[in-house]
Scaffold this active site. Structure first.
Site, PDB file in Angstrom:
ATOM      1  N   HIS A 188      -5.116   0.716  -2.348  1.00 46.89           N
ATOM      2  CA  HIS A 188      -5.539  -0.657  -2.074  1.00 46.89           C
ATOM      3  C   HIS A 188      -5.035  -1.506  -3.247  1.00 46.89           C
ATOM      4  O   HIS A 188      -5.636  -1.493  -4.321  1.00 46.89           O
ATOM      5  CB  HIS A 188      -7.061  -0.755  -1.971  1.00 46.89           C
TER       6      HIS A 188
ATOM      7  N   HIS B  59      -4.485   6.882   0.156  1.00 42.48           N
ATOM      8  CA  HIS B  59      -3.741   5.630   0.236  1.00 42.48           C
ATOM      9  C   HIS B  59      -4.258   4.669  -0.826  1.00 42.48           C
ATOM     10  O   HIS B  59      -5.318   4.891  -1.410  1.00 42.48           O
ATOM     11  CB  HIS B  59      -3.785   5.021   1.649  1.00 42.48           C
TER      12      HIS B  59
ATOM     13  N   GLU C   3       0.832  -1.187   0.000  1.00 43.77           N
ATOM     14  CA  GLU C   3       0.000   0.000   0.000  1.00 43.77           C
ATOM     15  C   GLU C   3       0.876   1.250   0.000  1.00 43.77           C
ATOM     16  O   GLU C   3       2.030   1.213   0.411  1.00 43.77           O
ATOM     17  CB  GLU C   3      -0.915   0.038   1.242  1.00 43.77           C
TER      18      GLU C   3
ATOM     19  N   ASP D 112      -9.115   1.661   7.768  1.00 39.57           N
ATOM     20  CA  ASP D 112      -9.092   2.938   7.051  1.00 39.57           C
ATOM     21  C   ASP D 112      -9.913   3.979   7.788  1.00 39.57           C
ATOM     22  O   ASP D 112      -9.486   5.118   7.967  1.00 39.57           O
ATOM     23  CB  ASP D 112      -9.660   2.794   5.632  1.00 39.57           C
TER      24      ASP D 112
END
Length: 168
Positions: free
Chosen positions: A98, A96, A40, A109
């Site tokens: 995935h 961010h 990630e 999250d």
């Protein structure tokens, strides 16, 4: 009525709506996410006043994606210490990735969505359609991608005169 009266609202603490993300900032989020793959990626989002970018409307445009310092990543998580993030008045949220391509926030999250107004998840295979924006509660929000010219500026490029002017 206090010392400054009830109408004093310094620009330093303005609360404006996030009206979009600069195309270049979104592209950087895709590139950083792809570079981090299969792990990630996590970063901080910064914004600027829309009028300073030549737009004829009020609000904030996300213009910068910064690496969250000290981030530890795996294919299923990105951990960071919030105290490592710069104390930045222009911070508006987080981004961010995935790597599995799922474009909805996990419970982990949601725990990181407490600071900031907008949180973006970018998913593999990192195409222009592989992202979603969310509010701090994890509800999807619409965020326009804007073609704006973002001026190059230093991260902490300000003087005492700039601070004094902002406080007026």
């Amino acid at each position: 009525m206090g010392l400054f009266g009830s109408i004093w609202k310094p620009k330093l603490f303005r609360r404006s709506e996030i009206i979009g993300i600069a195309d270049d900032a979104l592209q950087l989020a895709f590139e950083a996410s792809e570079d981090a793959h299969p792990n990630e990626y996590m970063g901080q989002l910064r914004g600027q006043d829309a009028r300073k970018l030549g737009l004829d409307r009020e609000g904030t445009v996300i213009t910068d994606v910064l690496l969250a310092p000290g981030t530890k990543t795996t294919p299923t998580s990105a951990e960071f210490k919030p105290t490592y993030l710069p104390n930045d008045l222009n911070s508006v949220g987080s981004v961010h990735s995935h790597p599995n391509g799922v474009l909805r926030p996990s419970d982990a999250d949601l725990a990181t969505f407490t600071k900031g107004k907008v949180h973006i998840i970018v998913g593999a295979p990192y195409r222009r359609t592989d992202w979603r924006a969310f509010d701090r509660n994890g509800s999807p929000i619409d965020l326009d991608v804007l073609a704006v010219d973002v001026p190059d500026e230093q991260f902490f490029d300000f003087t005492q005169a700039d601070i004094d002017r902002e406080l007026k």
